[in-house]
Write a protein that holds these residues in place. Structure first.
Motif, short mmCIF file in Angstrom:
data_model
loop_
_atom_site.label_atom_id
_atom_site.label_comp_id
_atom_site.label_asym_id
_atom_site.label_seq_id
_atom_site.Cartn_x
_atom_site.Cartn_y
_atom_site.Cartn_z
N VAL A 90 1.01 -1.07 -0.03
CA VAL A 90 0.05 0.14 0.00
C VAL A 90 0.98 1.26 -0.17
CG1 VAL A 90 -1.96 1.31 1.14
CG2 VAL A 90 -1.85 -0.82 1.13
N ALA A 91 2.03 1.14 1.01
CA ALA A 91 2.66 2.39 0.93
C ALA A 91 3.38 2.64 -0.49
CB ALA A 91 3.86 2.30 2.30
N LEU A 92 3.92 1.61 -0.94
CA LEU A 92 4.47 1.70 -2.40
C LEU A 92 3.85 2.19 -3.44
CD1 LEU A 92 7.25 0.95 -3.80
CD2 LEU A 92 6.56 -1.31 -4.39
N ARG A 93 2.60 1.77 -3.45
CA ARG A 93 1.70 2.02 -4.54
C ARG A 93 1.09 3.58 -4.25
NH1 ARG A 93 -1.52 -0.94 -7.76
NH2 ARG A 93 -1.96 1.19 -8.23
N LEU A 94 1.10 4.06 -3.13
CA LEU A 94 0.76 5.34 -2.61
C LEU A 94 2.18 6.27 -2.78
CD1 LEU A 94 -1.40 5.02 0.44
CD2 LEU A 94 -2.21 5.45 -2.04
N GLU A 95 3.30 5.77 -3.46
CA GLU A 95 4.35 6.33 -3.81
C GLU A 95 4.97 7.10 -2.63
OE1 GLU A 95 3.10 7.38 -8.42
OE2 GLU A 95 3.03 8.99 -7.01
#
Length: 279
Positions: A90-95
């Motif tokens: 989730v953190a990665l996809r939210l950049e």
């Protein structure tokens, strides 16, 4: 391969999820309306359940396309194995998570997610997490982590909506978690199509692919329903192979026997016991 023979612009029954081939069956339309309510009004949790191949993922894709820039959609295609993996994704996809750097603690992950959600909210978007194949999330901690993500709020409303998409076992997982079940704002269950809907489904996809003449006879359409049970994925597979076989035979229309001939591809052959073996 056969598009020119049938005078089509594209393959009408190709595998994959393509919103342009969406068929508005009543149950699918009802699910789409409920999910749109969830996303537009920033409700927390939704459930979309049903047998495999009935169009659950397609409904969600149509929703995401219809809302466009209003949503930041995170699609969990492969269920994560740990809570840390889930939050890290989730953190990665939210950049928010730097490329190549793995957060070292759960607290650090939660801080990254919270910071990223604030930035997305400030940009005027709502985060929608779609957990596909959610019936595989048999660890209650994973479902609980998804539920807790809906606790992040701004202005009294959740910053995150979660759609749990899965087959029937997902219903049992949820029943065993009262804290999750009572938070469901939307519940949708998709069943196979009935006979009339199945026939309309085939004709709708053919029309979307450019068909202007009859390809499947009414008798072939009826046989398609009987063999597929009204499951859209199986209808697609049968239609695709039937069109290929009829094309190879240089036929102008598809008859019931073409459908029956390809149905054997889906039925496991009976294996005879060796002579002399015990029954």
């Amino acid at each position: 391969m056969y598009e020119h023979h049938w005078r089509l612009n594209r393959k009408p029954f190709a595998t994959g999820v393509d919103p342009e081939f969406y068929f508005p069956a009543p149950e699918h339309q009802s699910a789409l309306l409920k999910l749109r309510y969830l996303a537009e009004h920033h409700r927390g949790l939704a459930l979309v359940a049903g047998p495999g191949g009935c169009g659950k993922t397609l409904v969600v894709e149509v929703l995401a396309r219809s809302l466009g820039e209003k949503l930041k959609v995170l699609h969990l295609v492969f269920p994560p194995t740990t809570v840390e993996d889930l939050l890290g994704y989730v953190a990665l996809r939210l950049e928010q998570s730097p490329s190549g750097q793995e957060p070292q603690s759960l607290a650090g992950l939660l801080h990254q997610v919270e910071t990223a959600l604030h930035r997305v909210h400030s940009a005027g978007q709502h985060v929608l997490i779609v957990a596909d194949e959610a019936h595989l999330l048999d660890d209650p901690r994973m479902l609980e982590a998804l539920r807790l993500l809906t606790n992040y709020q701004a202005g009294g409303e959740p910053q995150v909506s979660v759609i749990l998409v899965g087959r029937e076992p997902l219903l049992n997982h949820i029943r065993e978690m009262p804290s999750l079940e009572e938070r469901l704002a939307v519940r949708c269950f998709l069943n196979p199509l009935d006979r009339t809907q199945s026939q309309q489904y085939v004709l709708s996809r053919l029309k979307a692919a450019g068909a202007s003449e009859e390809i499947f006879t009414p008798e072939a359409l009826s046989r398609l329903y009987e063999l597929s049970g009204g499951v859209p994925r199986q209808i697609n597979q049968l239609c695709d192979l039937a069109m290929l076989v009829a094309f190879a035979d240089d036929q102008k229309v598809i008859l019931p026997e073409h459908v029956e001939s390809v149905y054997g591809e889906f039925v496991p052959p009976r294996i005879s016991a060796p002579v002399g073996s015990a029954a």
